[in-house]
Design a protein around this motif. Structure first.
Motif: not given
Length: 75
Positions: A1-21
């Motif tokens: 897994m490269n940096v770009q893939e990890l970045g996409r996963i992190l972005s997705d987790m952040y954007k889908k997190a409930p407000h305040g989480k």
């Protein structure tokens, strides 16, 4: 897994997190992907930059990586 893939996963987790989480989800990312990040000597700052979230969250990813020694994520 490269940096770009990890970045996409992190972005997705952040954007889908409930407000305040969002920060908890960043910690969870660090826990879940600590082995990949460490094994490949990926730069945490590069991953956060690739995600498009604020670079200051690199500290929170680091905290998650440190927590990975002590916690196991729930499914």
């Amino acid at each position: 897994m490269n940096v770009q893939e990890l970045g996409r996963i992190l972005s997705d987790m952040y954007k889908k997190a409930p407000h305040g989480k969002q920060v908890a989800k960043i910690h969870l990312f660090g826990v879940k992907y600590a082995n990949v990040i460490q094994r490949n000597n990926h730069s945490i700052k590069d991953i956060v930059a690739a995600s498009g979230i604020n670079i200051s969250y690199a500290t929170e990813v680091s905290k998650g990586i440190k927590l990975s020694e002590y916690v196991v994520p729930k499914d």
